[in-house]
Motif scaffolding. Structure first.
Motif, short mmCIF file in Angstrom:
data_model
loop_
_atom_site.label_atom_id
_atom_site.label_comp_id
_atom_site.label_asym_id
_atom_site.label_seq_id
_atom_site.Cartn_x
_atom_site.Cartn_y
_atom_site.Cartn_z
N ASN A 34 3.80 -1.30 3.30
CA ASN A 34 3.57 -0.03 2.63
C ASN A 34 4.86 0.52 2.04
O ASN A 34 5.96 0.14 2.45
CB ASN A 34 3.05 1.00 3.63
N GLU A 43 -3.27 2.92 11.72
CA GLU A 43 -2.09 2.07 11.57
C GLU A 43 -0.95 2.59 12.45
O GLU A 43 -0.24 1.79 13.09
CB GLU A 43 -1.65 2.04 10.10
N PRO A 53 -0.08 -2.36 9.42
CA PRO A 53 -0.66 -1.77 8.21
C PRO A 53 -2.10 -2.24 7.98
O PRO A 53 -2.48 -3.34 8.37
CB PRO A 53 0.24 -2.27 7.07
N PHE A 54 -2.85 -1.37 7.34
CA PHE A 54 -4.20 -1.70 6.88
C PHE A 54 -5.08 -2.27 7.99
O PHE A 54 -5.59 -3.39 7.89
CB PHE A 54 -4.14 -2.66 5.68
N HIS A 78 -6.63 1.16 -4.86
CA HIS A 78 -6.48 1.15 -3.40
C HIS A 78 -7.87 0.95 -2.79
O HIS A 78 -8.85 1.51 -3.29
CB HIS A 78 -5.89 2.49 -2.95
N GLY A 104 0.83 -1.21 0.00
CA GLY A 104 0.00 0.00 0.00
C GLY A 104 0.86 1.25 0.00
O GLY A 104 2.04 1.21 -0.36
N GLU A 105 0.25 2.35 0.42
CA GLU A 105 0.91 3.65 0.33
C GLU A 105 1.69 3.98 1.61
O GLU A 105 2.91 3.99 1.62
CB GLU A 105 -0.16 4.71 0.05
N ALA A 106 0.95 4.24 2.67
CA ALA A 106 1.58 4.66 3.93
C ALA A 106 0.58 4.47 5.06
O ALA A 106 -0.63 4.45 4.82
CB ALA A 106 1.97 6.13 3.84
N PRO A 107 1.07 4.33 6.29
CA PRO A 107 0.13 4.17 7.41
C PRO A 107 -0.73 5.43 7.59
O PRO A 107 -0.27 6.55 7.35
CB PRO A 107 1.04 4.00 8.63
N GLY A 108 -1.96 5.21 8.01
CA GLY A 108 -2.82 6.32 8.44
C GLY A 108 -2.82 6.36 9.96
O GLY A 108 -1.99 5.72 10.62
N1 URA Z 1 -3.62 2.95 3.47
C1 URA Z 1 -2.42 2.45 3.09
O1 URA Z 1 -1.99 2.64 1.96
N2 URA Z 1 -1.74 1.74 3.97
C2 URA Z 1 -2.17 1.48 5.20
O2 URA Z 1 -1.48 0.80 5.95
C3 URA Z 1 -3.42 2.01 5.57
C4 URA Z 1 -4.12 2.74 4.69
#
Ligand code: URA
Length: 302
Positions: free
Chosen positions: A181, A148, A154-155, A260, A141-145
């Motif tokens: 991520n 997370e 993650p996710f 996504h 994925g992209e990055a933690p929110g």
């Molecule tokens: N969206 C992401 O791309 N990664 C995460 O870990 C959570 C949300």
């Protein structure tokens, strides 16, 4: 005509990549060489000058650390660690013990990372990754929110719950796959109490060597890039709407881009869900998983 400097730089990058392809993870660089590298680029050097051989390997500083610690002029010319198009390292797989140990070391390095000072000071946790390090399937994925960042996994927020549903609909559990991520820290949002932002190119460039190493160690049979940022980070390709649904290759590993899950939360149209599901059916086929008639028909209007 490339200058001698460019030739030397290319030769050095090639040499480091060859070493890495042969399993070398560390090279020594003398303080003198580092000092010399920190000097401005000698653009006037004649292209006939002979490149000097790069330093011999020795077990002290990680290649990626050398890359990130040397002069900015050199660092900018280096690719985002090894680019996604580079073939996989021809090394023998590690023993389960060596693999677990290498993964634990990598994780410890990422957890202690301070390369992006503003993210290191705003994060609650480094979100390294979750799942089986022997997984055949890996999601990126992209990055933690915020969720997370809070839970160090993650996710796990709303988009994450949807990803979990997708994984389960494929007949798998989260623990069967690996999830990571592009960025390991939550992108900071100064002055905002909520919301997320896309990682900057600099943040991605700084963090992605950890992901490259995770993938090198896990060696999944299939990668899924979740969304445009994952595709940009892994393969430097943009335009997820056109990219998704088609196979790409990340260092010899088949890679399927898809939307996504956060996009599916914003756009609830059945047709968009079906697109993601069709991408996952292709992934299941690639992995040789059996697919029921019911699974084939999900999100089709009856
Ligand atoms: N969206 C992401 O791309 N990664 C995460 O870990 C959570 C949300």
């Amino acid at each position: 005509m490339p200058t001698a400097y460019d030739q030397l730089l290319d030769a050095t990058i090639q040499h480091l990549e060859d070493l890495k392809a042969h399993g070398v993870r560390f090279v020594s660089v003398s303080p003198e060489s580092l000092g010399a590298l920190a000097q401005p680029v000698p653009r006037t050097v004649q292209s006939t000058a002979k490149p000097t051989p790069p330093a011999a390997p020795a077990p002290h500083s990680a290649i990626h650390n050398v890359k990130s610690e040397i002069a900015p002029s050199i660092e900018m010319a280096l690719p985002l660690a090894l680019p996604g198009g580079t073939p996989p390292p021809p090394t023998a797989p590690l023993s389960p013990e060596a693999k677990a140990a290498a993964f634990a070391k990598l994780r410890a390095r990422a957890l202690a990372c301070l390369k992006c000072p503003q993210l290191a000071s705003s994060r609650r946790n480094v979100v390294f990754g979750v799942g089986s390090i022997d997984a055949g399937l890996m999601f990126v994925g992209e990055a933690p929110g915020a969720d997370e960042d809070e839970q160090a996994e993650p996710f796990v927020g709303k988009a994450g719950q949807l990803l979990t549903k997708i994984i389960e609909t494929m007949g798998l559990q989260r623990g069967d796959v690996y999830i990571a991520n592009i960025l390991k820290c939550r992108p900071d949002t100064p002055g905002q109490s909520a919301g997320n932002r896309k990682p900057t190119p600099d943040e991605m460039k700084t963090c992605i060597p950890y992901l490259h190493e995770q993938i090198d160690l896990i060696r999944p049979r299939v990668l899924v890039a979740l969304g445009g940022t994952a595709m940009e980070g892994l393969l430097n390709k943009t335009g997820i709407a056109k990219l998704r649904g088609h196979w790409h290759t990340y260092r010899g590993i088949p890679l399927m881009p898809t939307y996504h899950p956060a996009y599916l939360l914003r756009n609830q149209a059945l047709a968009e869900k079906r697109k993601v599901w069709e991408d996952m059916l292709q992934v299941m086929e690639q992995l040789g998983m059996s697919i029921s008639e019911k699974q084939r028909k999900f999100f089709l209007r009856s």
